[in-house]
Design an enzyme around this catalytic site. Structure first.
Site, PDB file in Angstrom:
ATOM      1  N   LYS A 167      26.229  -6.099  -2.558  1.00 24.25           N
ATOM      2  CA  LYS A 167      27.701  -6.174  -2.656  1.00 24.25           C
ATOM      3  C   LYS A 167      28.355  -5.605  -1.413  1.00 24.25           C
ATOM      4  O   LYS A 167      29.568  -5.460  -1.358  1.00 24.25           O
ATOM      5  CB  LYS A 167      28.184  -5.383  -3.876  1.00 24.25           C
ATOM      6  CG  LYS A 167      27.606  -5.836  -5.190  1.00 24.25           C
ATOM      7  CD  LYS A 167      28.008  -4.856  -6.294  1.00 24.25           C
ATOM      8  CE  LYS A 167      27.176  -5.042  -7.537  1.00 24.25           C
ATOM      9  NZ  LYS A 167      27.241  -3.898  -8.440  1.00 24.25           N
ATOM     10  N   ARG A 177      11.187   3.628   3.467  1.00 21.93           N
ATOM     11  CA  ARG A 177      10.732   2.694   4.517  1.00 21.93           C
ATOM     12  C   ARG A 177      11.924   1.845   4.945  1.00 21.93           C
ATOM     13  O   ARG A 177      12.700   1.374   4.095  1.00 21.93           O
ATOM     14  CB  ARG A 177       9.617   1.777   4.028  1.00 21.93           C
ATOM     15  CG  ARG A 177       9.357   0.655   5.056  1.00 21.93           C
ATOM     16  CD  ARG A 177       8.200  -0.214   4.714  1.00 21.93           C
ATOM     17  NE  ARG A 177       6.955   0.505   4.934  1.00 21.93           N
ATOM     18  CZ  ARG A 177       5.759  -0.082   4.865  1.00 21.93           C
ATOM     19  NH1 ARG A 177       5.663  -1.370   4.598  1.00 21.93           N
ATOM     20  NH2 ARG A 177       4.659   0.613   5.065  1.00 21.93           N
ATOM     21  N   HIS A 226       4.708   5.552  11.558  1.00 16.10           N
ATOM     22  CA  HIS A 226       4.273   5.455  10.154  1.00 16.10           C
ATOM     23  C   HIS A 226       3.379   6.678   9.922  1.00 16.10           C
ATOM     24  O   HIS A 226       2.164   6.581   9.859  1.00 16.10           O
ATOM     25  CB  HIS A 226       3.504   4.143   9.966  1.00 16.10           C
ATOM     26  CG  HIS A 226       3.287   3.724   8.548  1.00 16.10           C
ATOM     27  ND1 HIS A 226       3.501   4.557   7.466  1.00 16.10           N
ATOM     28  CD2 HIS A 226       2.847   2.538   8.026  1.00 16.10           C
ATOM     29  CE1 HIS A 226       3.209   3.906   6.344  1.00 16.10           C
ATOM     30  NE2 HIS A 226       2.826   2.678   6.661  1.00 16.10           N
ATOM     31  N   ARG A 244       0.798  -1.228   0.000  1.00 17.24           N
ATOM     32  CA  ARG A 244       0.000   0.000   0.000  1.00 17.24           C
ATOM     33  C   ARG A 244       0.828   1.274   0.000  1.00 17.24           C
ATOM     34  O   ARG A 244       0.572   2.195  -0.780  1.00 17.24           O
ATOM     35  CB  ARG A 244      -0.928   0.040   1.220  1.00 17.24           C
ATOM     36  CG  ARG A 244      -2.186  -0.754   1.058  1.00 17.24           C
ATOM     37  CD  ARG A 244      -2.605  -1.289   2.397  1.00 17.24           C
ATOM     38  NE  ARG A 244      -1.663  -2.313   2.772  1.00 17.24           N
ATOM     39  CZ  ARG A 244      -1.767  -3.598   2.396  1.00 17.24           C
ATOM     40  NH1 ARG A 244      -2.813  -3.988   1.739  1.00 17.24           N
ATOM     41  NH2 ARG A 244      -0.841  -4.494   2.714  1.00 17.24           N
ATOM     42  N   THR A 245       1.788   1.356   0.903  1.00 15.07           N
ATOM     43  CA  THR A 245       2.501   2.632   1.071  1.00 15.07           C
ATOM     44  C   THR A 245       3.268   2.964  -0.208  1.00 15.07           C
ATOM     45  O   THR A 245       3.169   4.079  -0.737  1.00 15.07           O
ATOM     46  CB  THR A 245       3.451   2.557   2.286  1.00 15.07           C
ATOM     47  OG1 THR A 245       2.690   2.089   3.404  1.00 15.07           O
ATOM     48  CG2 THR A 245       4.044   3.910   2.594  1.00 15.07           C
TER      49      THR A 245
END
Ligand code: CP
Length: 308
Positions: free
Chosen positions: A86, A108, A136, A58-59
């Site tokens: 890496k 996020r 959030h 969703r976000t």
């Protein structure tokens, strides 16, 4: 120029009441424009990077859709195929992404305060899409926007929040955002071991009325909104305790219809088993609409932060 131009958003406290009410009205306006015209011109020439170091549906997608609907461009950083594999550090990754000159970056991360830790050396405005168990903030934005659309106000609402209140990051942000409104009451509904953290209560103390209880059926008829979150099995030390409590934290149609009043049912999603699918058809079930609202209110936020 609005106060949010160029601003980093890493906490729900980054929004004042006036910002919220302005964003909600702007989101409604953009909704009408997008429905009428599909894609708009405000974002022409602007670039947003989505840098998600943790899974999201969703976000990420609603931010991407919001930017595309505004007429801007999206560049998606994909951790799994990046040079993190890496051994490059996440901080260097952020420096590199920022060096290409995006107008805004949505981040996020599973680590609490990761967006805070990079915002001082990243030039582009940072919008947090969730940082571990901390916050959030844009989820709270769509949650409170959904309440505002349902009731035409947020002042005076009584909200029950239920589930894993200890580790869920939507709960702190929602609690903090509700402090921007008057006469809000919150019932924190959870087993004792998953009740809301002391540090969160300290920040809302005196700014909302709150109560901590264990059984949703004790308060359901007082609630305007019941905001359900997942009860997380992995958080229980004793699996038998989880099995014993599980049934108490399931919202089913049968449970709701036992009561004289059914509140508006919300959930940040993803849902696992805590709302049974027979609830979905009730007019009070707003969780899918809530997720859709995220696109419009995130478009409003992007429009303001980008100053377009
Ligand atoms: N509500 C929410 O943050 O959903 P995603 O994890 O899918 O973004």
């Amino acid at each position: 120029m609005t106060p949010l131009v160029g601003k980093d958003i890493v906490s729900a406290f980054d929004f004042e009441r006036a910002d919220l009410l302005r964003l909600f009205k702007l989101a409604d306006g953009l909704r009408g424009e997008i429905e009428a015209r599909g894609t708009l011109d405000y974002g022409r020439g602007k670039v947003m990077i989505t840098a998600f170091f943790e899974p999201s549906t969703r976000t990420k997608i609603s931010f991407q859709f919001a930017m595309v609907r505004l007429g801007g461009v999206v560049v998606d950083f994909i951790e799994e195929v990046s040079s993190l594999k890496k051994g490059e550090t996440e901080e260097d990754t952020m420096r590199i992404l920022d060096g290409y000159g995006p107008d805004v970056i949505v981040i996020r991360h599973s680590r609490p305060f990761f967006p805070h830790s990079v915002k001082d050396f990243v030039k582009a405005p940072i919008l947090s899409g969730g940082d571990g168990t901390n916050e959030h903030p844009t989820q709270a934005l769509l949650d409170v926007y959904t309440m505002w659309r349902e009731f035409g106000r947020v002042d005076g609402l009584t909200v029950g929040v239920m589930g894993d209140l200890k580790y869920g990051r939507t709960i702190p942000s929602l609690s903090y955002m509700l402090t921007r409104f008057n006469d809000v009451t919150v019932y924190y509904i959870a087993p004792k071991q998953l009740q809301v953290r002391e540090e969160i209560l300290k920040k809302v103390e005196g700014r909302i009325e709150y109560h901590m209880i264990e059984n949703v059926e004790d308060v359901i008829e007082k609630l305007d909104v019941l905001y359900v979150t997942r009860l997380q099995k992995e958080r229980f030390e004793d699996p038998q305790e989880y099995e014993r409590l599980k049934g108490t934290y399931v919202i089913s149609r049968g449970l709701l219809e036992r009561h004289g009043k059914i509140p508006v049912i919300m959930h940040p999603l993803p849902r696992v088993w805590e709302i049974t699918t027979d609830v979905d058809d009730l007019p009070q079930a707003k969780y899918f609409e809530q997720a859709r609202n995220g696109m419009y209110v995130r478009a409003a936020l992007l429009k303001e932060v980008l100053g377009i």
